[in-house]
Write a protein that holds these residues in place. Structure first.
Motif, short mmCIF file in Angstrom:
data_model
loop_
_atom_site.label_atom_id
_atom_site.label_comp_id
_atom_site.label_asym_id
_atom_site.label_seq_id
_atom_site.Cartn_x
_atom_site.Cartn_y
_atom_site.Cartn_z
N ALA A 100 55.38 35.79 68.45
CA ALA A 100 55.92 34.50 68.92
C ALA A 100 57.04 34.02 67.99
N ALA A 101 56.81 34.16 66.67
CA ALA A 101 57.79 33.65 65.71
C ALA A 101 59.11 34.42 65.78
N LEU A 102 59.02 35.74 65.93
CA LEU A 102 60.23 36.56 65.84
C LEU A 102 60.86 36.84 67.20
N VAL A 108 67.00 45.37 66.64
CA VAL A 108 67.23 45.87 65.27
C VAL A 108 66.67 44.89 64.23
N GLU A 109 66.84 43.62 64.47
CA GLU A 109 66.32 42.62 63.52
C GLU A 109 64.79 42.70 63.44
N LYS A 110 64.17 42.94 64.59
CA LYS A 110 62.70 43.08 64.57
C LYS A 110 62.29 44.34 63.81
N GLN A 111 63.08 45.40 63.95
CA GLN A 111 62.77 46.63 63.19
C GLN A 111 62.86 46.36 61.68
N VAL A 112 63.88 45.61 61.28
CA VAL A 112 64.03 45.27 59.86
C VAL A 112 62.79 44.49 59.39
N ALA A 113 62.38 43.51 60.18
CA ALA A 113 61.21 42.70 59.80
C ALA A 113 59.96 43.59 59.73
N ILE A 147 59.06 32.76 60.59
CA ILE A 147 57.61 32.86 60.40
C ILE A 147 57.07 31.62 59.68
N ARG A 148 57.83 31.17 58.69
CA ARG A 148 57.39 29.98 57.92
C ARG A 148 57.16 28.79 58.86
N GLY A 149 57.99 28.70 59.89
CA GLY A 149 57.86 27.60 60.84
C GLY A 149 56.63 27.69 61.73
N LYS A 150 55.97 28.87 61.70
CA LYS A 150 54.85 29.07 62.64
C LYS A 150 53.48 29.12 61.97
N VAL A 151 53.46 29.22 60.64
CA VAL A 151 52.16 29.35 59.98
C VAL A 151 51.90 28.18 59.03
N ASP A 152 50.62 27.85 58.84
CA ASP A 152 50.25 26.75 57.94
C ASP A 152 50.42 27.19 56.49
N SER A 153 49.98 28.42 56.25
CA SER A 153 50.03 28.90 54.87
C SER A 153 50.97 30.09 54.82
N TRP A 154 52.11 29.89 54.17
CA TRP A 154 53.13 30.94 54.11
C TRP A 154 53.27 31.45 52.69
#
Ligand code: ZN
Length: 260
Positions: A100-102, A108-113, A147-154
């Motif tokens: 969901a976050a990405l 290609v950006e997803k491959q990098v992640a 990802i930081r925007g989607k999780v409580d604890s990053w």
């Protein structure tokens, strides 16, 4: 005469020593590379992993499909990682949250992640995906913000720390539309591109099973590049460990040996 990976698999499945000798000589160096990357904490070493692969239930040699070497090594990687001690991440993230976050990222950006979950540095990612390390670094930053925007604890290492569990989840998430290894291998060999294959690209861009699969094959290409087989002397202790008899020298060598 060239002994192929396919013949090795058939020989190992049939319990013939020739197959296991070849497996040890050719792929112990690959397992070493995998351990150097993925084994954390107390190193259990290579021997228990080899012994586990040798057991019939390891299933590494059970597929009846003719396996090209790179696909075989991709499977071997999964089996080796399964044997490693589990990691416990400081903060956890699951595949759905990442998906969901990405979502806004390109393929290609997803491959990098994803390569960050496979513990590749930006510089290594640059080599694997043929891009400048700075570009890989920038994309990682973008992914981290999403990802930081989607999780409580990053935490900074959230992808790397959860990599093992994420890899297992992605491997299990295969669907009916997922691409066979050959499609990815053709792409890596430069025989095809995504161009004009909009439907395939659309699938892979949305599918973390396929992104993981592609990244693992990219990794395999790198693992096999310059992989040096063990000499008979180096392989001998592992043959002994598995109870595999060393190769008998050819008849003419035995004849020569008797003459001196
Ligand atoms: Zn897929």
């Amino acid at each position: 005469m060239i002994y192929t990976c396919y013949e090795m698999i058939a020989d190992c499945r049939a319990g013939r020593a020739e197959g296991w000798r070849f497996f040890v000589s050719s792929y112990v160096p690959v397992i070493r590379q995998l351990l150097a990357r993925y084994q954390s904490g107390a190193a259990a070493g290579l021997e228990p992993i080899l012994a586990a692969l040798y057991r019939p239930e390891s299933a590494l040699f059970q597929s009846l499909d003719p396996a090209p070497e790179r696909w075989f090594v991709a499977q071997l990687r999964q089996k080796v990682l399964k044997q490693l001690a589990p990691v416990s991440p400081a903060s956890t993230i699951d595949l759905e949250t990442i998906s969901a976050a990405l979502e806004p990222l390109t393929l290609v950006e997803k491959q990098v992640a994803w390569l960050e979950t496979m513990l590749y540095s930006p510089a290594e990612t640059g080599v694997l995906l043929r891009m400048a390390p700075a570009t890989a670094e920038k994309i990682r930053g973008k992914a981290a913000d999403l990802i930081r925007g989607k999780v409580d604890s990053w935490s900074r290492n959230i992808l790397a720390d959860n990599g093992r569990a994420l890899g297992v989840a992605a491997a299990a998430a295969a669907g009916a539309e997922c691409l066979p290894p050959k499609t990815f291998l053709d792409m890596l060999d430069g025989r095809t591109t995504w161009q004009g294959r909009g439907e395939l690209e659309r699938h892979v861009t949305r599918c973390w099973h396929c992104i993981d699969h592609f990244c693992r094959l990219v990794e395999v290409v790198e693992l096999l590049r310059g992989n040096q087989a063990l000499s008979d002397a180096e392989a001998a202790p592992y043959w002994e460990l598995l109870g595999v008899s060393p190769a008998r020298p050819p008849a003419w060598k035995r004849w020569l040996a008797r003459r001196v």
